[in-house]
Each structure stands twice: as structure tokens, then as C-alpha cells.
Write a protein that holds these residues in place. Sequence first.
Motif, PDB file in Angstrom:
ATOM      1  N   GLU A  54       0.831  -1.201   0.000  1.00 29.22           N
ATOM      2  CA  GLU A  54       0.000   0.000   0.000  1.00 29.22           C
ATOM      3  C   GLU A  54       0.868   1.255   0.000  1.00 29.22           C
ATOM      4  O   GLU A  54       0.677   2.167  -0.804  1.00 29.22           O
ATOM      5  N   LYS A  64      -0.575  -0.490  -8.015  1.00 25.94           N
ATOM      6  CA  LYS A  64      -1.660  -1.373  -7.588  1.00 25.94           C
ATOM      7  C   LYS A  64      -2.630  -1.457  -8.751  1.00 25.94           C
ATOM      8  O   LYS A  64      -3.204  -0.443  -9.151  1.00 25.94           O
ATOM      9  N   GLU A  66      -5.726  -1.789 -10.988  1.00 26.59           N
ATOM     10  CA  GLU A  66      -7.173  -1.611 -10.850  1.00 26.59           C
ATOM     11  C   GLU A  66      -7.879  -2.538 -11.820  1.00 26.59           C
ATOM     12  O   GLU A  66      -8.491  -2.100 -12.787  1.00 26.59           O
ATOM     13  N   VAL A  67      -7.764  -3.813 -11.591  1.00 24.52           N
ATOM     14  CA  VAL A  67      -8.363  -4.763 -12.506  1.00 24.52           C
ATOM     15  C   VAL A  67      -9.510  -5.483 -11.832  1.00 24.52           C
ATOM     16  O   VAL A  67      -9.712  -5.379 -10.633  1.00 24.52           O
ATOM     17  N   LYS A  72      -6.501  -8.004  -5.358  1.00 25.88           N
ATOM     18  CA  LYS A  72      -5.699  -6.947  -5.949  1.00 25.88           C
ATOM     19  C   LYS A  72      -4.380  -7.532  -6.421  1.00 25.88           C
ATOM     20  O   LYS A  72      -3.857  -8.475  -5.839  1.00 25.88           O
TER      21      LYS A  72
END
Lengths: 140, 140
Positions: A54, A64, A66-67, A72
Motif C-alpha cells: 500500500e 496497484k 485496478e483490474v 488486488k
Amino acid sequence: MNTTESMMRLTTQRQIILEELSKVKTHPTASELYDMVRKRLPRIGLGTVYRNLELMAENGMILKLEVGGTQKRFDASTHTHYHIRCSNCGRVDDIDTPVLENLVKEAAASSSYKVLGHHVEFTGICPACQKGKKAGKSFH
Amino acid sequence: MNTTESMMRLTTQRQIILEELSKVKTHPTASELYDMVRKRLPRIGLGTVYRNLELMAENGMILKLEVGGTQKRFDASTHTHYHIRCSNCGRVDDIDTPVLENLVKEAAASSSYKVLGHHVEFTGICPACQKGKKAGKSFH
DNA sequence: CTGCATGCAAACCGTTTGCATCCCC
DNA sequence: GGGGATGCAAACGGTTTGCATGCAG
């Protein structure tokens, strides 16, 4: 919100997480990464992995993703590029379709949002799953 | 995997879920939809909402959005279109950028996957959040 | 010494599932 | 009467968090 700025300490854990993530071209989930890192730091905690992923994502050191899918995924290469996800096993690969530079401008013109970025995600069946190896638990 | 085919019974619950979903142009999460539906069917269970959304998505009656964020979102309009997600409050809106018809072909050419579909997701700040109303819990 | 980072475990949140009951055909 | 659908509640999987301890500056 700041990039590379709030110079956080580069602890052993952070360094090794980053190294392991950089090693692979798959886009591991946190727990996959956890398993990889644990081979070198057997006492590391899952929480530490999450916290540091994070943090590094916030500082722009990693991405990270975004799929879609339930978990994640993380990516050590921070330049804009697109992905394809296997709808059978959930695996995510890079795809080297050229980046659509002007999409964001177009979108900004037709939306009341302040448009910041975009991502293109393809779905399909990966080579392994095509070969009938329906091994993976089917994601959606 | 079948479209519109396995003609499932159109129960009251299913019908009302579909009606409520069709009513709005937001892209509600399952529990938002649950709240909406509960006003008409106070005894409906969350599980029923999930089960039916899943079912209707499989039958092509609605779309399960493959977007980022923690919760899945649903859409009654099943034609291909793109979305923009507010990175502050998580809200998702349609965006009427033209659909890139040949993207999938391009992708198929440069990948060993069998490419089936694609989705473009923009990120940005929605009008409400721009006005300083940082109300929403910040998604990522 | 002081504070940030860690390990550990419990809490959390969205989603799924098992099961007894209900209702439609 | 039988099979799918429902309501309910417990289970689940991924992620986050609280807290006592550890370690670097």
C-alpha cells in the motif's frame, strides 16, 4: 498523494518485497508475494506485506492494478501499460497494445469528472487454459 | 455460459431486482441494490440478491462490471460502454467515449491469449467530490 | 530514547453457501 | 408432490487494524 517524496525508510522487508515483485513479470497478489518473500524472510507477517505494498503504491514506487477479479494485484513497472486477464484462471499478463494517449482528453471532454487516468483491461483465455488445463479456480 | 437460453423462472424477487437496477443510471453495488429492493420486498435476503444478480449476469440480462474498487457493481444496460470511477468516493458513471471496436483485434495480434473482450475504465474525481465534499470514504 | 516498523492475531467487510421452509408448476 | 427459489445465518476469503515488541537513528 505525493510521489517518491515522503522518503520512507527502506527497511529490509520493504526492500525484499520490492525485489521479489521486480523479479517477476506476472502480477502477483499480496499473498502470492507473501509466499515469495517468506522464502527469504520466514518470519514476515502478511500484514506487513499489505502495509508496504500500500505504502509503495502511494509513493509511486509500484502499481496497484485496478483490474477486475477478487484480489488486488501488484506490478513493479510503473509506466502506463495495459493488461489481459484470463477469465478462467485469473492470471494477469501485460499486453503491448500501444497506449492510447489521447483517450483521457477525449474522456475529459465528454464528462463532468476531472479525469485523471485510464486503464484498458482485456479479458480472454490464457494459453495454458486453452490447452484444456482447466486447473485454475474459475474467476469471473 | 449460455445466453438468455436456460429460461429461468422470473420470480417476483428477480423481477423487482431487475426493475430497480434498470431504474438507476448509477451502477449500484449488491448491497445498495439490496436496500433499494428491500423497500418493496422487506423480507428479501441479501443472499437472494447476490444469487439473482449472478444468475442474471450469466444469462446476459445484466452486466457485472469488471471495474476496480472493493465491491462489484451491476449495470442494467448490456451494450458495451465504458466507465469512469471516482477515486475519492468510489462512484461509477458511464462515459460516452466511442467504443474502440478494433482494440480487441489489435490485442489478439499481440498476445497469445484468446482475446474475448475488453473494458476501458477511467479514473478521476466526480463533480461532487471536486466541490470539496470529501464525504465518501476514499476508495483507491 | 523515541518513534516508526514489525509480527501476530483478531476484527472487518463483501460475498458465498448450507439448510430448512416455501411456493409454483 | 417435487424441484427450484427463498430467507436466514453461518462460513469464507481477502484485507485491515490494534497492540505489544523490536529496532534503527
